[in-house]
Structures are given as C-alpha cells and as structure tokens.
Design a protein around this motif. Sequence first.
Motif, short mmCIF file in Angstrom:
data_model
loop_
_atom_site.label_atom_id
_atom_site.label_comp_id
_atom_site.label_asym_id
_atom_site.label_seq_id
_atom_site.Cartn_x
_atom_site.Cartn_y
_atom_site.Cartn_z
N GLN A 70 6.71 40.07 16.90
CA GLN A 70 7.96 40.78 16.63
C GLN A 70 7.78 41.81 15.53
N GLU A 121 8.61 45.75 15.89
CA GLU A 121 9.47 46.47 14.94
C GLU A 121 8.79 47.76 14.46
N ARG A 122 7.50 47.69 14.20
CA ARG A 122 6.78 48.89 13.74
C ARG A 122 6.74 49.96 14.84
N ASP A 150 10.39 51.39 15.12
CA ASP A 150 10.63 52.27 13.96
C ASP A 150 9.88 53.59 14.11
N GLY A 195 14.13 44.37 21.54
CA GLY A 195 14.20 44.31 20.08
C GLY A 195 15.53 43.82 19.57
N ASN A 244 16.85 41.57 16.47
CA ASN A 244 17.32 42.48 15.42
C ASN A 244 18.45 43.33 15.98
N TRP A 268 19.02 47.45 16.81
CA TRP A 268 18.57 48.26 17.94
C TRP A 268 19.60 48.34 19.06
#
Length: 695
Positions: free
Chosen positions: A431, A435-436, A439, A499, A503, A506
Amino acid sequence: MKTARHAGEWLEADGLGGFASGPANGIRSRRYHALLLHASAPPSGRMVLVNGVEAWWEGPDGAVALSTHHYAPDTLHPDGTQRIVGFHTDPWPTWRFALPGGMHLLHDIFAAGDSGDVILRWWLVPAAGAAAGTAADAVRALPDTPGADDAGPAGDGYRNSARSGRLFVRPLLSVRDYHALHRRNDAFDFTPAGANGRISWRPYAHRPAVSALSNGVYRHAPEWFERFLYDDERERGLDAVEDLASPGIFSFDLDCDPAADPSRDAAGEQTASCAALLILRAGDSRDVHVARRVAGAERDRRGERQRRAAAAVTARGAAIGALSNAAGQYFAERGQGATLLAGFPWFTDWGRDTFISLRGLALATGRENQAAAILREWATTVSEGMLPNRFPDEGSTPEYNSVDASLWFIVALHAYLLTGHATPATRDILQGAAERILDGYHGGTRFGIGAGADGLLHAGEPGSQLTWMDARVGLTPVTPRIGKPVEIQALWINALRIGATWNPRWQPLAERAQAAFAGRFVDPASGALHDVVDVDGVAGTVDRSVRPNQILAVGGLPFQVVDDATARAVVAVVERELWTPLGLRTLACADPRYIGRYTGPPESRDSAYHQGTAWLWLAGPFIEAWLRVHARGANAEAARAEARARFVAPLDAHLREAGLGHLSEIADGDAPHTPRGAPFQAWSLAERLRIETLL
C-alpha cells in the motif's frame, strides 16, 4: 532437401532465467534453441552454452542417426528425425526413436530446477505397442500420452531385451550471448579438464565454463560444424547461419537389463546404469554421483509437478490444474527476490507484463507466496511515482518508460490483497508503494504524466511511446498515442478506487475522473469509445481509431468504468471489428493503416505489431467484458457455455500448435491467424488461466 515447419516447440525453464528449448522434430530453427542456455546474472546475462547434440546409435544391425540439422543453403542432415515415432511433453519432452532390429530408444530432457543443470537421458524399450508412422506423423500427434515403458529407466513397466548397442553423443557448443550467433574462429579452446565422468571446457577465457557429467566414456575429438541454418531467424529477416564447435564424443553402452541389475545406491535406489545419462552444467564440474543426481532431480521435478497440479485441481478445477505447471516456468529469481519472465525465448522480466500476468500465473494457480515476493521486490523500485518497465539484459539499471506498468501494479496488489494471504507488514509495503504511485501521477512525473483539472491522466511527449503499444521503427514510435489514452484512464480510475479502499483522499479524484471519462470518451456515432482524447495535448481532439484498448473499460480490470449501455456497444464493436480466434486485433481491418501479416524484416514486423496484429492476452479482457454484458440472470450459465465454446476453445486448441502447452504472444490479424512472436508468452497463458476462474 528442404525442411518443413516444426509442429511445435518445447520449453524447460530452470527457474533462474535460463532454459532449454527446441522443436518437436529436433531440427533447431532459432538461435535461441539450445540444450543449455544459462543466465549468468539471474534472470539476465543469458548465454547459449550447448546448442544441441549430434547423436547416433550403433547396434548389431548397423549405425543410424538420431539427430537432424538444417545446413545452409538448404540441406537436412543426417536423417535422425525420420526415426521419431512418438513425442510428448508430459511431464517433460520425451522422444521415441525406432531402431533397426525392433527396439525403440527413448530420449528425454528436463531441467533440474534448482541449479541450472539440464539432464539428458536415453534408454532402450521394446517396440511392442508403440505407435507406428513417420516423424511427421509423430509430431502431428502432439501432445502424446506417455506409455508405461516411457516412465524412465527405473520406472514401473520398464522392460528391456538382450539386444545390445552403443549410443554416441557429440555436444555442439557456442558459448555466446543468446541474441548473437557464433562463427568459426581460432580463439575457441577445445582443451578438456577432468576425466570421463566429469569433463569441463572453457572455450573463452572470460565466459562461463561448460561441464558435462555422465556415466559414459569421453573421447576427445575436436571438430567444427559449420553453416547451421535457422529457418525462423531467416523468416524474421535476421542473420540465420551459425558455426558450432564440438570438443569430443561421449559413448554409452546400453546392453543391460535393469530388472536384473543388482547395483543400488546408498538410498536403495537403482543407479540407472542401463540408461545413458548426461548432465549439462554451466561452470566447472563439481563432484557428484551422476545417477543419484539424475534420480534425485527427477523425483523432485515429478513431485513438484504432481503437488502443483493436484493443489490447483482441488482448489480451482481441472483446466487450471492442467496449466499450472506451464505457469510455473515463468517464475524466476532476481537477486534475493523473485520475478516473472515475460516470455521465452527472448524476453526477461518486464514490469507491465509481470503485473498483468500475476493474477493468472500466480493467484489463479495458488502461488500467493510467490505473488507476494514478486510484488515486494518491485515495490522497492518506485521512483517519482513510476515503476520500471524493464531491467536491461546488459545491466541492472531500470528503465522508467511506461505509464501503465505502475497502474497494473496497483491492480495486481489489489487482487493479491483480496486473497487474504498478506501479512500486515506486506500489506503496509504494498500500500505504501501504491500511495507513492498515486501521489506521483496526481502531482505529475516524467514524460508529461499527470492528472489534469478534469481528473483524467495525460501521458506522453514527442518521441515517447508509454502505453503497451510501444513499437518503434528506428527512433519513430508507430503508435505514440500521446494525450489521454482510453485504457490508461480505465487503469487510473481503477487505481484510484483501489487506493480509496484504504485512503479516502483518493475517492473524490476517482469520481471526478469517472465523470470526465463518461463525458469525453463515448463516440456518438458508435456508442463505443474513442482511443485517445486531447490527442498530442490539443484540447478537444479525439482519435476514433477502432482499437482493443477500449475493452479495458468493460473487462480485464476490477471495476467497469462505463455504464451498461456503453459496455454493450464496446463489446459489440470490438467483437465485430477486432475478434479473431487468437485474441483481438490491434486495429480494425477497414482502417487504411491496417497490416494483416506480421512478417518480414524487423522494420516490417514492428510496423505491424500494433497496427492489426492480434494479441492473445487481450482475449482475457474481452471474454470478461463479454461475460459482464451477456452472462446475467437466467442467461448466465448459457452465456458462459457459449463463451467457452466460441472464445476459449480456439485458445485451448492453440496449446498444441506453437509453444506446446503454452500460448503465443501474437498472431496474424488476417486468417488463418498464424501464430507469431514468442511461442511462450506469460500474459497470454495468464489470461487463459484468469478466464478459467471467471467461467
């Protein structure tokens, strides 16, 4: 005498990036056909060490050839292939040769699976009950079913007669890069080291040594064999002639009856002294009891195959069980971790191919631990939101040149997390990598990749080709697709929705991108989807080319990103314009740019690669999309049966045509849809396995 096309190719991968492969009729037709193709830096650094062998039999009725080679300009010699009366690939490649006097000689080849060793065996069996016919008949019957007397020199049902004879085997060496060809030269060092059972040669000082461990007698007899001709290379417009060196000859007596052989090893197993055993190995020979090494490797291979197949059948059905062992050939080591090879014979590990393949090859076959290892390994390579698409053979520097590889990674990790096998630590690692990526893509990264105000993802700049349609002719991309390609939006929306499951930040971006997609991609004329919008960065422009990329908005991904009416229109257009028995064409036939044959020199083939050529992996997204549209309510069972008959059956028939037990990379867009490209392609087989989980 001219050669005929081989009826199929076999593959034995070693799990390190190396492999043995060749045609069923025994006549090598590629520079990649070899008995010992070694990965010096797994899974890369591949070198062909032993290309093949010259083999013959001498018995009371005289000498006969057991091998055939194609020599330039167009000569087949000797005539060993004419003695092939049977061939099968289960559990590994095995040939049956008819000998004078009524006996048959069985020959098999298998990779040891833990060391890069390749094992060759020959043993006598009676001809009773064997299929008769020509070599052509034998290879047309692929895959054959092994008989009781095919089980090996110490297998159940083995019986021998008192007939005696002697087998001779002359290895043919090149010790060259696997993409190159070898020429006769004065630098080749034929000098052997060791004695009879353990012979090594180091033909070139700065390349790997080659070892042959055997239970035969070695006679040093250096000789060059010149002008081997490789038909497949010639057809591809490439250099096709090679010279090979042979240091000497191994001879084996095959005149005993194993049932009466009292010799046993320490474990109580027969030593298989009645079989000719030859272990090919990269590097210097190590002290090893040859018969025990062969017996142990065979037990390990058979046991692993049986466990894998049985587990897959129990959990997922017979069709997946039958393909599970073929799937295992694509897994390999990379450093201290694991990876998936994109295909054989010329691909290594590619990011996009790995993540598309992982759901079928790993998760559909119960290899969740290997899936986790592969995903963890790739998770360490995120850079500016991107995952590399390739690790070049010549070094370890990754190439960040794909917009979709990173998004397919998120799709793959989502599928893995749904299995429930992830530990908390693994979940955090995967995860965190996702996320990277999100982003990086949201904020903008290399090659103009970034989300616009509408939430859709732009990608590309002049001279780049970032989608899976990445062929070039010279320095010019054939299908640059700069702008907002349709499948990239489907992947992006899916990645955002995935995502958002951990989180919530998103979720609003996913909704914005979804709304923009619905408003911008539907073609009013057909009801299906444009291939690219904002072409070359010009706002409001569209590319209406009928390509298969739109199918990913309906099938192939966790979430459908169009409404049902659009989904039906997409499936109808794609089925009508692009479907072939071997997957989807990359461009509609009516398009003036369409090229129906993938043939000729590299420039011609690269031009056709995504301009009409059919891709087998796309069968997976299409069949899933077709099922989402048609397999509903009371019609679901009938629709699944129709899909299996119309779409899956031709793929299964192809398992017996090119890469035996595997699926090819591509096929001609025009009938008869001749298979082309790599005969063993990971994502093609993976999608066949994934389809089975849907059916």
